[in-house]
Motif scaffolding. Structure first.
Motif, PDB file in Angstrom:
ATOM      1  N   MET A  59      -8.537 -12.700  -9.232  1.00 51.78           N
ATOM      2  CA  MET A  59      -7.092 -12.898  -9.201  1.00 51.78           C
ATOM      3  C   MET A  59      -6.429 -12.314 -10.460  1.00 51.78           C
ATOM      4  SD  MET A  59      -4.676 -13.932  -7.256  1.00 51.78           S
ATOM      5  CE  MET A  59      -5.347 -15.078  -6.055  1.00 51.78           C
ATOM      6  N   CYS A  60      -7.079 -12.456 -11.592  1.00 49.50           N
ATOM      7  CA  CYS A  60      -6.552 -11.873 -12.832  1.00 49.50           C
ATOM      8  C   CYS A  60      -6.451 -10.356 -12.713  1.00 49.50           C
ATOM      9  CB  CYS A  60      -7.439 -12.247 -14.020  1.00 49.50           C
ATOM     10  SG  CYS A  60      -7.253 -13.947 -14.580  1.00 49.50           S
ATOM     11  N   ASP A  61      -7.477  -9.730 -12.128  1.00 47.37           N
ATOM     12  CA  ASP A  61      -7.458  -8.272 -11.948  1.00 47.37           C
ATOM     13  C   ASP A  61      -6.329  -7.851 -11.004  1.00 47.37           C
ATOM     14  OD1 ASP A  61      -9.565  -7.623 -13.644  1.00 47.37           O
ATOM     15  OD2 ASP A  61     -11.081  -7.911 -12.089  1.00 47.37           O
ATOM     16  N   VAL A  62      -6.127  -8.609  -9.943  1.00 52.23           N
ATOM     17  CA  VAL A  62      -5.066  -8.289  -8.988  1.00 52.23           C
ATOM     18  C   VAL A  62      -3.695  -8.462  -9.621  1.00 52.23           C
ATOM     19  CG1 VAL A  62      -3.949  -9.033  -6.844  1.00 52.23           C
ATOM     20  CG2 VAL A  62      -6.441  -8.760  -6.924  1.00 52.23           C
ATOM     21  N   LEU A  63      -3.519  -9.498 -10.414  1.00 52.34           N
ATOM     22  CA  LEU A  63      -2.233  -9.727 -11.079  1.00 52.34           C
ATOM     23  C   LEU A  63      -1.917  -8.618 -12.091  1.00 52.34           C
ATOM     24  CD1 LEU A  63      -2.353 -13.597 -11.640  1.00 52.34           C
ATOM     25  CD2 LEU A  63      -0.979 -12.328  -9.973  1.00 52.34           C
ATOM     26  N   LYS A  64      -2.931  -8.126 -12.782  1.00 49.28           N
ATOM     27  CA  LYS A  64      -2.727  -7.003 -13.712  1.00 49.28           C
ATOM     28  C   LYS A  64      -2.304  -5.753 -12.937  1.00 49.28           C
ATOM     29  CE  LYS A  64      -6.076  -8.548 -17.192  1.00 49.28           C
ATOM     30  NZ  LYS A  64      -7.413  -8.278 -17.801  1.00 49.28           N
ATOM     31  N   PHE A  65      -2.941  -5.558 -11.780  1.00 43.89           N
ATOM     32  CA  PHE A  65      -2.601  -4.419 -10.928  1.00 43.89           C
ATOM     33  C   PHE A  65      -1.150  -4.509 -10.457  1.00 43.89           C
ATOM     34  CE2 PHE A  65      -2.280  -3.446  -6.291  1.00 43.89           C
ATOM     35  CZ  PHE A  65      -2.149  -2.070  -6.404  1.00 43.89           C
ATOM     36  N   LEU A  66      -0.740  -5.678  -9.994  1.00 39.60           N
ATOM     37  CA  LEU A  66       0.626  -5.862  -9.500  1.00 39.60           C
ATOM     38  C   LEU A  66       1.650  -5.658 -10.612  1.00 39.60           C
ATOM     39  CD1 LEU A  66       0.064  -8.965  -7.182  1.00 39.60           C
ATOM     40  CD2 LEU A  66       0.417  -6.585  -6.476  1.00 39.60           C
ATOM     41  N   LYS A  67       1.309  -6.107 -11.812  1.00 43.65           N
ATOM     42  CA  LYS A  67       2.217  -5.925 -12.947  1.00 43.65           C
ATOM     43  C   LYS A  67       2.358  -4.439 -13.272  1.00 43.65           C
ATOM     44  CE  LYS A  67       2.955  -7.311 -17.757  1.00 43.65           C
ATOM     45  NZ  LYS A  67       2.411  -8.105 -18.901  1.00 43.65           N
ATOM     46  N   PHE A  68       1.258  -3.713 -13.137  1.00 43.01           N
ATOM     47  CA  PHE A  68       1.269  -2.264 -13.390  1.00 43.01           C
ATOM     48  C   PHE A  68       2.186  -1.533 -12.409  1.00 43.01           C
ATOM     49  CE2 PHE A  68      -0.502   1.793 -11.905  1.00 43.01           C
ATOM     50  CZ  PHE A  68      -0.395   2.565 -13.063  1.00 43.01           C
ATOM     51  N   THR A  69       2.154  -1.940 -11.145  1.00 44.81           N
ATOM     52  CA  THR A  69       2.962  -1.246 -10.130  1.00 44.81           C
ATOM     53  C   THR A  69       4.449  -1.540 -10.292  1.00 44.81           C
ATOM     54  OG1 THR A  69       2.834  -3.065  -8.511  1.00 44.81           O
ATOM     55  CG2 THR A  69       1.045  -1.432  -8.501  1.00 44.81           C
ATOM     56  N   GLY A  70       4.783  -2.702 -10.830  1.00 40.76           N
ATOM     57  CA  GLY A  70       6.186  -3.083 -11.005  1.00 40.76           C
ATOM     58  C   GLY A  70       6.871  -3.473  -9.710  1.00 40.76           C
ATOM     59  N   LYS A  71       6.086  -3.643  -8.652  1.00 35.87           N
ATOM     60  CA  LYS A  71       6.678  -3.988  -7.354  1.00 35.87           C
ATOM     61  C   LYS A  71       6.632  -5.506  -7.146  1.00 35.87           C
ATOM     62  CE  LYS A  71       5.759   0.482  -5.248  1.00 35.87           C
ATOM     63  NZ  LYS A  71       5.084   1.247  -4.166  1.00 35.87           N
ATOM     64  N   GLU A  72       7.750  -6.055  -6.707  1.00 35.70           N
ATOM     65  CA  GLU A  72       7.866  -7.503  -6.558  1.00 35.70           C
ATOM     66  C   GLU A  72       7.211  -8.009  -5.280  1.00 35.70           C
ATOM     67  OE1 GLU A  72      11.905  -8.660  -6.885  1.00 35.70           O
ATOM     68  OE2 GLU A  72      12.144  -7.899  -8.931  1.00 35.70           O
ATOM     69  N   LYS A  73       7.164  -7.183  -4.245  1.00 37.29           N
ATOM     70  CA  LYS A  73       6.605  -7.603  -2.964  1.00 37.29           C
ATOM     71  C   LYS A  73       5.321  -6.835  -2.655  1.00 37.29           C
ATOM     72  CE  LYS A  73      11.091  -8.812  -0.903  1.00 37.29           C
ATOM     73  NZ  LYS A  73      11.997  -8.560   0.248  1.00 37.29           N
ATOM     74  N   GLU A  74       4.314  -7.560  -2.191  1.00 39.36           N
ATOM     75  CA  GLU A  74       3.044  -6.919  -1.834  1.00 39.36           C
ATOM     76  C   GLU A  74       3.235  -5.947  -0.674  1.00 39.36           C
ATOM     77  OE1 GLU A  74       3.385 -10.265  -2.220  1.00 39.36           O
ATOM     78  OE2 GLU A  74       2.378 -10.420  -4.163  1.00 39.36           O
ATOM     79  N   GLU A  75       4.224  -6.215   0.192  1.00 41.06           N
ATOM     80  CA  GLU A  75       4.489  -5.341   1.340  1.00 41.06           C
ATOM     81  C   GLU A  75       4.894  -3.935   0.918  1.00 41.06           C
ATOM     82  OE1 GLU A  75       5.584  -8.331   0.864  1.00 41.06           O
ATOM     83  OE2 GLU A  75       5.617  -9.549   2.675  1.00 41.06           O
ATOM     84  N   ASP A  76       5.386  -3.783  -0.303  1.00 37.85           N
ATOM     85  CA  ASP A  76       5.858  -2.480  -0.778  1.00 37.85           C
ATOM     86  C   ASP A  76       4.754  -1.623  -1.383  1.00 37.85           C
ATOM     87  OD1 ASP A  76       8.412  -3.219  -0.011  1.00 37.85           O
ATOM     88  OD2 ASP A  76       8.937  -4.021  -1.992  1.00 37.85           O
ATOM     89  N   LEU A  77       3.578  -2.166  -1.509  1.00 38.15           N
ATOM     90  CA  LEU A  77       2.466  -1.419  -2.120  1.00 38.15           C
ATOM     91  C   LEU A  77       2.029  -0.283  -1.216  1.00 38.15           C
ATOM     92  CD1 LEU A  77       0.371  -4.434  -3.461  1.00 38.15           C
ATOM     93  CD2 LEU A  77       1.657  -2.785  -4.848  1.00 38.15           C
ATOM     94  N   GLU A  78       1.627   0.815  -1.861  1.00 41.19           N
ATOM     95  CA  GLU A  78       1.186   2.011  -1.124  1.00 41.19           C
ATOM     96  C   GLU A  78      -0.156   2.478  -1.674  1.00 41.19           C
ATOM     97  OE1 GLU A  78       4.876   4.694  -0.232  1.00 41.19           O
ATOM     98  OE2 GLU A  78       5.033   3.994  -2.305  1.00 41.19           O
ATOM     99  N   LEU A  79      -0.749   3.430  -0.980  1.00 42.25           N
ATOM    100  CA  LEU A  79      -2.028   3.989  -1.401  1.00 42.25           C
ATOM    101  C   LEU A  79      -1.950   4.527  -2.824  1.00 42.25           C
ATOM    102  CD1 LEU A  79      -4.929   4.951  -0.946  1.00 42.25           C
ATOM    103  CD2 LEU A  79      -4.001   7.000   0.165  1.00 42.25           C
ATOM    104  N   ARG A  80      -0.842   5.242  -3.137  1.00 35.19           N
ATOM    105  CA  ARG A  80      -0.722   5.847  -4.461  1.00 35.19           C
ATOM    106  C   ARG A  80      -0.725   4.793  -5.575  1.00 35.19           C
ATOM    107  NH1 ARG A  80       4.104   7.419  -2.174  1.00 35.19           N
ATOM    108  NH2 ARG A  80       3.379   9.572  -2.259  1.00 35.19           N
ATOM    109  N   ASP A  81      -0.303   3.563  -5.276  1.00 27.63           N
ATOM    110  CA  ASP A  81      -0.346   2.500  -6.288  1.00 27.63           C
ATOM    111  C   ASP A  81      -1.783   2.176  -6.671  1.00 27.63           C
ATOM    112  OD1 ASP A  81       2.475   2.007  -6.459  1.00 27.63           O
ATOM    113  OD2 ASP A  81       2.353   0.996  -4.516  1.00 27.63           O
TER     114      ASP A  81
END
Length: 343
Positions: A59-81
């Motif tokens: 979960m810590c690794d995933v949270l770091k990843f999400l912070k890196f992308t700067g996207k608030e919603k998981e639905e907005d994530l893309e392959l390039r992220d």
């Protein structure tokens, strides 16, 4: 001897080492999950078959990843992220390359996260399936550092002499009770190669003095039985005599205690192994290095890498090869001697 007041614990159920560790990581998870999205809550549930520690790390690794992308919603994530983040973690902020084991660990966390989001229809596809798993490789500095991270037979004797004679490099020597605990801990490491976390989680009920065995729950909840050598049993018997004086009404079932009367933590165990290496130059000793010393000693005595693998309880022999130090140098010297007689 210090006297501890356990009266407030009278009505509490005593927790085992494994239960204590599980509760510790449950609390850590609760802290980082506060206010997190339903998708992340679902991901936590998706990891139901993993240990609490693994859940927390993932979960810590995933949270770091999400912070890196700067996207608030998981639905907005893309392959390039995902591609961008895996590229980003190739190097540290100082420009040095990260070790492959770290890259593989992050990859595993994101792969499971992507699989979960795809299963819950949050993602249109499992993006991490499009990304190749990082290859396991070793950097030159890692190889050089690893080859020095164990005790030679001569250093082992010096180290044990220090332990037996309370030599820590400080004027004030440890008291009899704590030095006896240290002796038992260090000789247990050197004679079994047990992992630090497993030693911290050991309970008094895991030790059978009559049979001379110790039951250990290791990584992946795997249970192993260790046969202890007589000298280690003697040191444990001496420590148990002190431990019995610390135990009054109701306390921890931990085999090894700290000065506060609580279970000895992994960081405290690391400090114990380190302080007796005061006159061993160029080496900072840790539980992991004592484990490597155990594996190397076994191999040098037998030449049997399979035997070492079984005693270190490794699933893969490739992992065991990383624990046996000096193999390459020994092979080089042997080949030189052979070629001398040919050329």
């Amino acid at each position: 001897l210090p006297i501890y007041d356990w009266r407030n614990k009278m009505n509490e159920r005593i927790q085992t080492g494994l239960e204590e560790e599980k509760l510790k990581y449950k609390r850590k998870i609760e802290n980082i999950m506060e206010g997190k999205s339903k998708n992340l809550q679902d991901f936590l549930l998706y990891m139901h078959d993993l240990s609490e520690k693994t859940k927390y790390v993932y979960m810590c690794d995933v949270l770091k990843f999400l912070k890196f992308t700067g996207k608030e919603k998981e639905e907005d994530l893309e392959l390039r992220d995902f591609v961008s983040y895996m590229a980003k973690i190739q190097d540290k902020d100082n420009g040095l390359e990260t070790v492959s084991s770290y890259q593989i660990a992050v990859y595993s966390a994101l792969k499971l996260f992507s699989k979960c989001m795809f299963a819950y229809k949050i993602f249109s596809k499992n993006y991490m399936e499009e990304i190749a798993k990082p290859k396991k490789r070793e950097q030159q500095r890692t190889i050089e550092r690893r080859e020095k991270s164990y005790l030679t037979p001569e250093e082992t004797q010096t180290y044990l002499y220090n332990v037996d004679h309370k030599l820590t490099g400080k004027t004030r020597k440890p008291s009899a009770i704590w030095s006896q605990r240290d002796i038992a801990v260090i000789k247990l490491f050197l004679s079994t190669g047990v992992r630090c976390a497993a030693l911290s989680n050991m309970d008094i009920e895991n030790l059978n003095m009559d049979k001379g065995t110790l039951i250990v729950t290791d990584k992946g909840k795997k249970v192993h039985t260790f046969i202890l050598i007589p000298k280690v049993l003697d040191e444990l018997q001496k420590w148990l005599a002190y431990r019995d004086q610390l135990v009054t009404v109701c306390d921890t079932p931990a085999l090894f205690l700290g000065k506060t009367g609580k279970r000895l933590s992994t960081s405290a165990i690391s400090d114990i192994t380190k302080k007796y290496a005061c006159n061993i130059k160029g080496k900072t000793i840790s539980p992991h290095k004592l484990r490597a010393t155990y594996g190397t000693t076994l191999y040098n005595a037998t030449g049997d890498i399979v035997l070492v693998q079984k005693n270190l309880h490794h699933a893969s022999i490739n992992t065991t090869l990383l624990y046996v130090r000096g193999m390459e140098e020994k092979a080089q010297k042997e080949s030189v001697e052979i070629m001398k007689n040919i050329i």
